[in-house]
Design a protein around this motif. Structure first.
Motif, mmCIF file in Angstrom:
data_model
loop_
_atom_site.group_PDB
_atom_site.id
_atom_site.type_symbol
_atom_site.label_atom_id
_atom_site.label_comp_id
_atom_site.label_asym_id
_atom_site.label_seq_id
_atom_site.Cartn_x
_atom_site.Cartn_y
_atom_site.Cartn_z
ATOM 1 N N LEU A 1 0.866 -1.331 0.242
ATOM 2 C CA LEU A 1 0.535 -0.468 0.473
ATOM 3 C C LEU A 1 1.049 1.362 0.101
ATOM 4 O O LEU A 1 0.267 2.148 -0.526
ATOM 5 C CB LEU A 1 -1.070 0.537 1.085
ATOM 6 C CG LEU A 1 -2.102 1.436 1.404
ATOM 7 C CD1 LEU A 1 -2.601 1.480 -0.082
ATOM 8 C CD2 LEU A 1 -2.956 1.106 3.007
ATOM 9 N N VAL B 1 -4.193 0.759 -4.893
ATOM 10 C CA VAL B 1 -4.713 1.386 -4.006
ATOM 11 C C VAL B 1 -6.366 0.938 -3.276
ATOM 12 O O VAL B 1 -6.034 0.387 -2.310
ATOM 13 C CB VAL B 1 -4.371 2.950 -3.798
ATOM 14 C CG1 VAL B 1 -4.891 3.869 -2.578
ATOM 15 C CG2 VAL B 1 -3.030 2.994 -4.224
ATOM 16 N N THR C 1 -6.338 -2.869 -2.786
ATOM 17 C CA THR C 1 -4.544 -3.120 -1.659
ATOM 18 C C THR C 1 -5.318 -2.844 -0.160
ATOM 19 O O THR C 1 -5.228 -3.202 0.906
ATOM 20 C CB THR C 1 -3.416 -2.535 -1.590
ATOM 21 O OG1 THR C 1 -3.539 -2.958 -3.143
ATOM 22 C CG2 THR C 1 -2.417 -2.814 -0.662
ATOM 23 N N LEU C 2 -6.383 -1.498 -0.261
ATOM 24 C CA LEU C 2 -7.277 -1.192 1.321
ATOM 25 C C LEU C 2 -8.197 -2.026 1.444
ATOM 26 O O LEU C 2 -7.944 -2.458 2.685
ATOM 27 C CB LEU C 2 -7.493 0.629 0.930
ATOM 28 C CG LEU C 2 -6.786 1.570 0.612
ATOM 29 C CD1 LEU C 2 -7.264 2.931 0.456
ATOM 30 C CD2 LEU C 2 -5.592 1.480 1.658
#
Length: 370
Positions: A134, A148, A151-152
């Motif tokens: 991240l 992003v 991944t979050l």
């Protein structure tokens, strides 16, 4: 008074200047000097706990981390920063989008620092790998892009597996925020998964109203018919309905028939979807049956309730074996029905079996955590 306001403003200007000086030193690689000015800024008395003080605590934690000057002190500083940011979000005293971003930045570094303090047995390598990914993605791609967001969401999902819903919620909130900024890059399934996980994390932390809002938004993502969706998506929608049912059944007057009607409707829809998506003997089917049984029993529909509990018990024994706590829960409810009917011999047998299982669980837990 005017004098007090002027004094406070003067202090704020001083602190802002100290932070700016600290930042310049940090950019120039002069970490010791940056740490000095950050700490000096926090020594100014009567500072309100706001974005400025949160950023200073973050800077101190980050610098201690960079300088290897004590991970425990870094953890304390970052925890303080995160606490301030969480309070601000709760009280809505700053722009939510920036707060969510800063909260995740702080939480990420805090988790990395905490990992340094962990024993090898308690380290979480999968989480650390995702957290580092991240950071790399945000540095290279910016804060708001598809990678992003994914991944979050993955980090949030992982921390739900770790049973740390408060941490999970922070990452999932930011994932959802990013997704809403770049809707053309996000498919409905990804958003559905994020909303579902976020709702579950909020529900687990006692924020049922916010959780329900997430679940209802998730339901709006369905196509013309849920039945046309893939088994994976059906299973996710079933989870949404299950959690809606859990919230509906736990709120309001227990004697209110409408509470039961609403919750039963959600659980029955969930059950139907789970049977279609997962088959008739999946543990998730058993959970839906169990909750339907509870509500039917409350409604006085004892025979139908017993049928649900018995089917749930059958599935749980087949899925988990005979010594699982969910098996004990089914046995306990069936035993209670027999007890209320005056069928004491059967009730006693069921209660004793449930008690035996729970004692085994208790002994195993005591052995694992002496």
């Amino acid at each position: 008074s005017v004098h007090t306001a002027q004094t406070l403003m003067l202090k704020r200007h001083i602190v802002t200047l100290l932070r700016n000086i600290a930042h310049i030193h940090y950019i120039q690689g002069m970490y010791e000097d940056s740490l000095h000015f950050s700490m000096e800024a926090l020594q100014v008395p009567d500072l309100p706990e706001d974005e400025l003080t949160a950023s200073l605590w973050f800077n101190i934690g980050n610098l201690l981390w960079h300088l290897n000057k004590g991970y425990e002190e870094a953890e304390c500083a970052l925890s303080r920063s995160l606490q301030i940011l969480d309070n601000m979000r709760r009280e809505r005293t700053a722009t939510p989008c920036k707060l969510d971003r800063d909260i995740v930045t702080t939480q990420t570094l805090l988790l990395l620092v905490q990992d340094k303090n962990r024993s090898p047995v308690t380290k979480k390598p999968e989480a650390i790998s995702l957290l580092r990914m991240l950071n790399a993605q945000r540095s290279g791609l910016g804060y708001e892009n598809e990678s992003v967001a994914k991944t979050l969401c993955a980090i949030g999902t992982l921390y739900m597996r770790y049973r740390e819903p408060a941490i999970a919620a922070r990452f999932l909130l930011e994932s959802l925020r990013v997704q809403e900024i770049i809707p053309d890059q996000i498919c409905d399934t990804d958003k559905l998964m994020t909303l579902t996980q976020l709702g579950q994390s909020l529900q687990a932390t006692g924020h049922d109203v916010d959780a329900m809002a997430c679940f209802r938004e998730a339901l709006r993502l369905k196509g013309k018919s849920i039945l046309d969706e893939t088994p994976q998506v059906k299973a996710i929608f079933a989870t949404v309905l299950y959690n809606i049912g859990m919230i509906q059944s736990s709120h309001g007057d227990r004697n209110d028939p409408q509470r039961r009607v609403r919750a039963l409707h959600s659980f029955k829809l969930c059950l139907d979807l789970r049977r279609k998506a997962l088959g008739n003997e999946h543990p998730a089917v058993a959970s839906a049956l169990h909750n339907i049984g509870i509500l039917l029993l409350e409604d006085g529909q004892v025979t139908k309730s017993l049928e649900c509990f018995q089917e749930s018990l059958h599935i749980r024994r087949k899925s988990h074996g005979h010594r699982h706590h969910e098996v004990a829960s089914s046995l306990r409810h069936i035993g209670r029905i027999h007890q209320d009917r005056g069928e004491y011999k059967e009730a006693l047998r069921l209660h004793q079996e449930a008690l035996f299982i729970l004692r085994l669980q208790s002994n195993a837990s005591s052995a694992a955590f002496p």
